[in-house]
Write an enzyme that holds these catalytic residues in place. Structure first.
Site, PDB file in Angstrom:
ATOM      1  CD  GLU A 229     -65.046 -12.634  70.017  1.00  0.00           C
ATOM      2  OE1 GLU A 229     -64.904 -11.372  70.156  1.00  0.00           O
ATOM      3  OE2 GLU A 229     -64.063 -13.370  69.476  1.00  0.00           O
ATOM      4  CB  CYS A 263     -62.238 -20.021  70.890  1.00  0.00           C
ATOM      5  SG  CYS A 263     -61.779 -18.969  71.863  1.00  0.00           S
TER       6      CYS A 263
END
Ligand code: TXE
Length: 458
Positions: A229, A263
């Site tokens: 990720e 993110c």
């Protein structure tokens, strides 16, 4: 290792780093303990996680405070993270039985044959984590991993060590055996690298693209499953038919929430020229209005940068690069002259894709707004990136939004919202944003592997 408060620079605590012997011992114990955990009835594993949930509710305030002290996350947002953990726990508890269920794909009495798919846990999963949402990023891995019968070796980010230790303590108090979720392997990248050298069955990594490719390379020769990720450079496009003031407030929140250290934060904005003046005025007004300061103060919206000097250097370099190429800062543009590691909320205009601020991950309270003349121009710019995490389109016209977002290469599409994660939806990155999936049913299936059974009666 020193745990430092980014709001003041003071050392909160010194913690011993794990060494190679500790990592190897943790692996051996996890390997030995995992089969018994996998053999524990699912109902018993679920009961343990329900107790973990109850403890997370009971201790929410001190846990939020720890998060704010070591990462600098404004206390209201830290409380939000602890509260947001609960629907994730509930989702995994509700879905795990179905994800683990055997599947009989053929029964043929005539041939006395049954074909069955059984799902087995991967075994020992290494979880190497980031600091910006340590409860979310950690839980995305340890909840489905533990519920499906895996053992977890957890290495929190060195910037969220105290939270990492608290996670382990709560899981153990809830009843997860000490060797099944090993107490956090404290340390920096070196400890992460040591962990990858152990004969693990899978690694789930959350972090930057730069580290992600090192992790993938480290385990590839052993064909170890790697979930990555990674970062993002997420765009938002504001169409010409929006309520510009409302859209500006929503997009600004997506850009500056968690001090821009998400993110999936909005990291570049494209605004249709017809609404440009009103949008920019409202956006700058919103950014000017944010309270920047002590993250323990409930009025604070923008806190310090967790990566301290390294983060400030990235922000200053991106501003200098952009301004050097003709951009203008309408607000902010520099670090704050005060103790701690703070950067003024910054809005740049006259930006383009030759500038680092529009290409490289920023991970801070800095955003570039670009004017566009059409949907096609916006889509082309949104796709002009190596990343592919999320993208947002603001318009009252659903069909228009869906048409545009279908052309943008990201794992997540947002219509009139942004910077949002749901436990029910798969969280995936494309391109430099990662490999694999967390959350949703797919995020549970990621922690098991199928075994095909061909069963023929005697
Ligand atoms: O990352 P780093 P950070 C991304 C976000 C940003 C980054 C921020 O976009 O890019 O994470 O997190 C360990 N071998 N996401 O600064 O520096 C290190 O100790 C093994 C995406 O923490 O890459 C830390 O524990 N491990 C995400 C972890 O790697 C190593 C959600 C990450 O560190 C190592 C949240 C090595 N060689 C943040 N070097 C998403 N997409 O969902 C370092 N580490």
């Amino acid at each position: 290792m020193r745990v430092v408060n980014p709001a003041t620079g003071e050392v909160l605590r010194e913690v011993a780093e794990a060494d190679r012997a500790a990592v190897a011992a943790a692996f051996r114990r996890a390997r030995a303990a995992q089969p018994a955990w996998a053999a524990t009835p699912l109902a018993a594993r679920c009961a343990v996680i329900r107790r973990f949930r109850a403890l997370a509710v009971e201790r929410a305030e001190p846990l939020a405070r720890t998060l704010t002290l070591e990462v600098g996350k404004p206390i209201t947002q830290a409380r939000g993270e602890l509260a947001g953990l609960l629907p994730r726990i509930d989702f995994f508890l509700a879905e795990v039985e179905g994800a683990l269920a055997d599947e009989v794909v053929l029964t043929s009495p005539a041939d006395r044959l049954e074909e069955r798919i059984r799902r087995e846990p991967l075994g020992v999963v290494a979880s190497i984590s980031a600091w910006n949402y340590p409860w979310y990023v950690g839980a995305n891995v340890f909840l489905p991993a533990l519920l499906t019968g895996n053992a977890v070796l957890y290495k929190p980010s060195e910037l969220a060590t105290l939270t990492g230790l608290a996670i382990g303590e709560l899981l153990h108090e809830a009843g997860v055996p000490a060797d099944v979720f090993h107490q956090a392997l404290v340390g920096g990248g070196n400890v992460g690298a040591m962990l990858l050298e152990e004969p693990i069955d899978a690694v789930c990594f959350t972090g930057s693209y730069a580290t992600g490719i090192k992790v993938a390379a480290a385990v590839a020769p052993r064909l170890v499953k790697a979930q990555l990720e990674l970062g993002g450079k997420d765009p938002a496009y504001v169409c010409d038919d929006v309520d510009a003031v409302a859209a500006a407030a929503a997009v600004a929140d997506g850009a500056f929430y968690n001090t821009g250290q998400s993110c999936c934060a909005v990291e570049r904005v494209y605004v249709h020229e017809r609404v440009w003046p009103r949008f920019v005025d409202a956006f700058v007004g919103t950014a000017r209005g944010y309270v920047v300061g002590d993250p323990l103060d409930a009025r604070t919206y923008i806190g310090p940068l967790a990566r301290r000097e390294a983060a400030l250097a990235v922000l200053e370099a991106q501003v200098a690069d952009a301004v050097g190429h003709g951009a203008r800062a309408l607000v902010g543009g520099r670090r704050l002259d005060r103790p701690g590691f703070f950067f003024a909320p910054t809005v740049l205009v006259d930006v383009d894709h030759t500038m680092r601020v529009m290409r490289e991950e920023t991970f801070g309270p800095l955003i570039g707004l670009a004017r566009v003349g059409s949907d096609d121009e916006a889509v082309a710019l949104m796709n002009d990136t190596d990343y592919g995490l999320t993208a947002a389109v603001y318009t009252p016209d659903r069909a228009r939004a869906e048409r545009l977002l279908a052309r943008v290469n990201t794992g997540t599409a947002y219509w009139n919202c942004c910077d949002r994660v749901s436990p029910r939806l798969p969280w995936t990155g494309r391109g430099a944003s990662g490999l694999g999936v967390t959350l949703a049913r797919e995020g549970i299936a990621a922690f098991v592997r199928p075994k095909a059974w061909h069963l023929r009666g005697g």
